[in-house]
Design a protein around this motif. Sequence first.
Motif, PDB file in Angstrom:
ATOM      1  N   ILE A 171       0.883  -1.173   0.096  1.00 51.17           N
ATOM      2  CA  ILE A 171      -0.011   0.056   0.070  1.00 51.17           C
ATOM      3  C   ILE A 171       0.785   1.220  -0.126  1.00 51.17           C
ATOM      4  CG2 ILE A 171      -1.819   1.254   1.408  1.00 51.17           C
ATOM      5  CD1 ILE A 171      -2.638  -1.367   2.213  1.00 51.17           C
ATOM      6  N   ASN A 172       0.881   2.033  -0.932  1.00 52.87           N
ATOM      7  CA  ASN A 172       1.979   3.191  -1.229  1.00 52.87           C
ATOM      8  C   ASN A 172       0.913   4.485  -1.670  1.00 52.87           C
ATOM      9  OD1 ASN A 172       4.670   1.644  -1.317  1.00 52.87           O
ATOM     10  ND2 ASN A 172       3.148   0.335  -2.481  1.00 52.87           N
ATOM     11  N   TRP A 173       1.178   5.309  -1.090  1.00 52.66           N
ATOM     12  CA  TRP A 173       0.411   6.644  -1.172  1.00 52.66           C
ATOM     13  C   TRP A 173       1.402   7.663  -1.224  1.00 52.66           C
ATOM     14  CZ3 TRP A 173      -3.271   5.960   3.698  1.00 52.66           C
ATOM     15  CH2 TRP A 173      -4.203   4.935   3.576  1.00 52.66           C
ATOM     16  N   ARG A 174       1.059   8.915  -1.673  1.00 53.00           N
ATOM     17  CA  ARG A 174       1.983  10.162  -1.786  1.00 53.00           C
ATOM     18  C   ARG A 174       1.500  11.456  -0.992  1.00 53.00           C
ATOM     19  NH1 ARG A 174       1.897  10.480  -7.984  1.00 53.00           N
ATOM     20  NH2 ARG A 174      -0.367   9.897  -7.516  1.00 53.00           N
ATOM     21  N   VAL A 175       2.385  12.075  -0.891  1.00 52.61           N
ATOM     22  CA  VAL A 175       1.759  13.659  -0.207  1.00 52.61           C
ATOM     23  C   VAL A 175       1.840  14.593  -1.311  1.00 52.61           C
ATOM     24  CG1 VAL A 175       2.548  15.257   1.523  1.00 52.61           C
ATOM     25  CG2 VAL A 175       3.087  12.853   1.909  1.00 52.61           C
ATOM     26  N   ARG A 176       0.803  15.327  -1.601  1.00 50.42           N
ATOM     27  CA  ARG A 176       0.407  16.219  -2.790  1.00 50.42           C
ATOM     28  C   ARG A 176       1.716  17.318  -2.655  1.00 50.42           C
ATOM     29  NH1 ARG A 176       0.791  18.439  -6.529  1.00 50.42           N
ATOM     30  NH2 ARG A 176      -0.511  19.157  -7.848  1.00 50.42           N
ATOM     31  N   GLU A 177       1.864  17.709  -1.228  1.00 52.51           N
ATOM     32  CA  GLU A 177       2.865  19.042  -1.512  1.00 52.51           C
ATOM     33  C   GLU A 177       4.273  18.519  -1.259  1.00 52.51           C
ATOM     34  OE1 GLU A 177      -0.949  19.778   1.132  1.00 52.51           O
ATOM     35  OE2 GLU A 177       0.456  18.138   0.534  1.00 52.51           O
ATOM     36  N   GLY A 178       4.302  17.067  -1.280  1.00 51.20           N
ATOM     37  CA  GLY A 178       5.895  16.514  -1.371  1.00 51.20           C
ATOM     38  C   GLY A 178       6.215  15.930  -0.051  1.00 51.20           C
ATOM     39  N   TYR A 179       6.634  14.701   0.063  1.00 48.07           N
ATOM     40  CA  TYR A 179       7.185  14.024   1.156  1.00 48.07           C
ATOM     41  C   TYR A 179       8.153  14.869   2.109  1.00 48.07           C
ATOM     42  CZ  TYR A 179       7.455   9.492   3.891  1.00 48.07           C
ATOM     43  OH  TYR A 179       7.454   8.484   4.713  1.00 48.07           O
ATOM     44  N   GLY A 180       9.260  15.480   1.114  1.00 47.97           N
ATOM     45  CA  GLY A 180      10.273  16.212   1.847  1.00 47.97           C
ATOM     46  C   GLY A 180       9.613  17.335   2.718  1.00 47.97           C
ATOM     47  N   ALA A 181       8.427  18.036   2.068  1.00 48.05           N
ATOM     48  CA  ALA A 181       7.940  19.093   2.722  1.00 48.05           C
ATOM     49  C   ALA A 181       7.298  18.737   3.994  1.00 48.05           C
ATOM     50  CB  ALA A 181       6.774  19.865   1.641  1.00 48.05           C
ATOM     51  N   LEU A 182       6.515  17.704   3.930  1.00 44.82           N
ATOM     52  CA  LEU A 182       6.262  17.073   5.139  1.00 44.82           C
ATOM     53  C   LEU A 182       6.894  16.721   6.358  1.00 44.82           C
ATOM     54  CD1 LEU A 182       3.948  15.828   6.670  1.00 44.82           C
ATOM     55  CD2 LEU A 182       4.317  13.509   5.639  1.00 44.82           C
ATOM     56  N   ILE A 183       8.243  16.366   5.849  1.00 41.06           N
ATOM     57  CA  ILE A 183       9.431  16.068   6.705  1.00 41.06           C
ATOM     58  C   ILE A 183       9.937  17.415   7.375  1.00 41.06           C
ATOM     59  CG2 ILE A 183      11.642  15.167   6.984  1.00 41.06           C
ATOM     60  CD1 ILE A 183      10.850  12.974   5.050  1.00 41.06           C
ATOM     61  N   ALA A 184      10.016  18.402   6.552  1.00 41.47           N
ATOM     62  CA  ALA A 184      10.398  19.489   6.989  1.00 41.47           C
ATOM     63  C   ALA A 184       9.488  20.290   8.207  1.00 41.47           C
ATOM     64  CB  ALA A 184      10.721  20.652   5.782  1.00 41.47           C
ATOM     65  N   ALA A 185       8.144  20.039   7.802  1.00 40.07           N
ATOM     66  CA  ALA A 185       7.060  20.689   8.763  1.00 40.07           C
ATOM     67  C   ALA A 185       7.226  19.930   9.895  1.00 40.07           C
ATOM     68  CB  ALA A 185       5.763  20.578   7.960  1.00 40.07           C
ATOM     69  N   TYR A 186       7.316  18.603  10.010  1.00 39.53           N
ATOM     70  CA  TYR A 186       7.457  17.947  11.157  1.00 39.53           C
ATOM     71  C   TYR A 186       8.558  18.231  11.932  1.00 39.53           C
ATOM     72  CZ  TYR A 186       8.331  13.610  14.002  1.00 39.53           C
ATOM     73  OH  TYR A 186       8.598  12.685  14.855  1.00 39.53           O
ATOM     74  N   GLY A 187       9.614  18.693  11.192  1.00 39.97           N
ATOM     75  CA  GLY A 187      10.846  19.031  12.106  1.00 39.97           C
ATOM     76  C   GLY A 187      11.006  20.515  12.431  1.00 39.97           C
ATOM     77  N   ALA A 188       9.937  21.213  12.231  1.00 43.64           N
ATOM     78  CA  ALA A 188      10.048  22.708  12.297  1.00 43.64           C
ATOM     79  C   ALA A 188       9.964  23.070  13.784  1.00 43.64           C
ATOM     80  CB  ALA A 188       8.687  23.370  11.606  1.00 43.64           C
ATOM     81  N   PRO A 189       9.489  22.320  14.793  1.00 41.59           N
ATOM     82  CA  PRO A 189       9.613  22.918  16.170  1.00 41.59           C
ATOM     83  C   PRO A 189      10.889  22.478  16.615  1.00 41.59           C
ATOM     84  CG  PRO A 189       7.448  21.504  15.757  1.00 41.59           C
ATOM     85  CD  PRO A 189       8.335  21.334  14.445  1.00 41.59           C
ATOM     86  N   CYS A 190      11.638  21.636  16.084  1.00 41.15           N
ATOM     87  CA  CYS A 190      12.832  21.154  16.745  1.00 41.15           C
ATOM     88  C   CYS A 190      14.058  22.178  16.712  1.00 41.15           C
ATOM     89  CB  CYS A 190      13.477  20.031  15.982  1.00 41.15           C
ATOM     90  SG  CYS A 190      12.420  18.650  15.866  1.00 41.15           S
ATOM     91  N   PRO A 191      14.720  22.283  18.021  1.00 42.85           N
ATOM     92  CA  PRO A 191      15.987  23.155  18.131  1.00 42.85           C
ATOM     93  C   PRO A 191      17.164  22.545  17.287  1.00 42.85           C
ATOM     94  CG  PRO A 191      15.694  21.592  19.955  1.00 42.85           C
ATOM     95  CD  PRO A 191      14.571  21.390  18.986  1.00 42.85           C
ATOM     96  N   LEU A 192      17.055  23.278  16.019  1.00 43.25           N
ATOM     97  CA  LEU A 192      18.255  23.026  14.904  1.00 43.25           C
ATOM     98  C   LEU A 192      19.394  24.045  14.803  1.00 43.25           C
ATOM     99  CD1 LEU A 192      15.389  22.624  12.414  1.00 43.25           C
ATOM    100  CD2 LEU A 192      16.622  20.765  13.228  1.00 43.25           C
ATOM    101  N   ALA A 193      20.467  23.400  14.868  1.00 43.58           N
ATOM    102  CA  ALA A 193      21.460  24.063  14.355  1.00 43.58           C
ATOM    103  C   ALA A 193      22.292  23.707  12.987  1.00 43.58           C
ATOM    104  CB  ALA A 193      22.817  23.913  15.408  1.00 43.58           C
TER     105      ALA A 193
END
Length: 414
Positions: A171-193
């Motif tokens: 079962i394989n689906w896709r993210v219309r706005e992009g999988y990479g965009a989803l991962i970036a949004a998921y990581g947005a709250p993280c303390p990043l250097a």
Amino acid sequence: MSLPSQVDVAIIGAGAAGLGAARAFDNSGISIVVLEARDRVGGRGHTIMAAPGIHFDVGCGWLHSADQNSFVEIARQLNFEIDSTRPPWREQSFDSIFPPKERADFNSALDAFYDRLDEAASTGRDCAASAYLEPGNRWNPMIDALSTYINGCELDQVSIIDTAAYEDTEINWRVREGYGALIAAYGAPCPLALNAEVRLIDHSGKRVRIETSRGTLSAARVIITAPTNLLADEAVRFHPALPAKVDAARGLPLGLADKVMLSLEQPEMLPKDGNLRAAPMRTAMGSFHLRPFGEACIEGFFGGRFARQLEDAGDGALAAQAIDEIVGLLGSDFRRRLKPLAESRWAHDPFARGSYSHALPGHAGDRAALAAPVDGRLFFAGEATSPEFFSTAHGARDSGERAAREVLASLAMA
């Protein structure tokens, strides 16, 4: 953010694994930082806008095993649109190019190959998957080509035990706005250097000292999510050295699967979400997704040694090869209708050096060896450490969450 001088937990790498680890510490009261060598998050998950309306996932693009994929619920929580259109991999849009009878014969040969491989793997004796190609079968080169898209390498480099361990619910689906965009949004709250390339992890003292391109910091615990090719090449060094980890990483090299996006004039002449490939008796060839999401584009896939040759030929070689192959299949009129938009070059990415891991024959056990903590202070995550969802973004994310749980357990015992 500025680089802190010390934290409770340092996470190396802001790909899906590092972000999964970081999010697991939400509301824990534990101080963390995610150190990322690039100027962006996502690692091998990265979406760009290749043209108006055309999102191009330069890296991972499919929510594999979507019924078990942890990013599906994350996408829903973040209001990303999920497309559950069936992938076109086993289909073909032009019967004149690859006739139904031929496709059925190929699929039968492919299924029989995997049946032989699974049966052999159940004995516990490992070897190269190529050993289970039927001698003289005319479809062997095309089965090998499929391996280059799936594993990033040809079957002579693939462990049968590792292959059999992979869980695929198909079962394989896709993210219309992009999988990479989803991962970036998921990581947005993280303390990043960002732009903080880790060069040395010194675990000789009471606290772990980490040398980066932006300075030095210390941590009580460290989660390492660097791709195996970087660990194998010792681009990230350990003191004292960790030869067992380097050996495990070398047994799990990143194969190469590259993608290219082409714009398409007069798109209405081709089917939406179609598939295009020929039936030549060769492994060095592309596979093409026609009009993904119904957009005016074609996405091409190349893998293994052929993809490496194309990367080594320089910028634009992937696009040129894709156009040549499509023109050869659909006719010379398509040369004027196709224009390069973007392409990936993962082997030449200094912070990846490949696409995703496969276990070399005899090295299926290296996934567990790479995942094992060291001295209760160094913890390891990444898609290569996943026992059943390796090579996927959700396998990476879940492994980061697993490493975070190990860290929390170790801190509770301290």
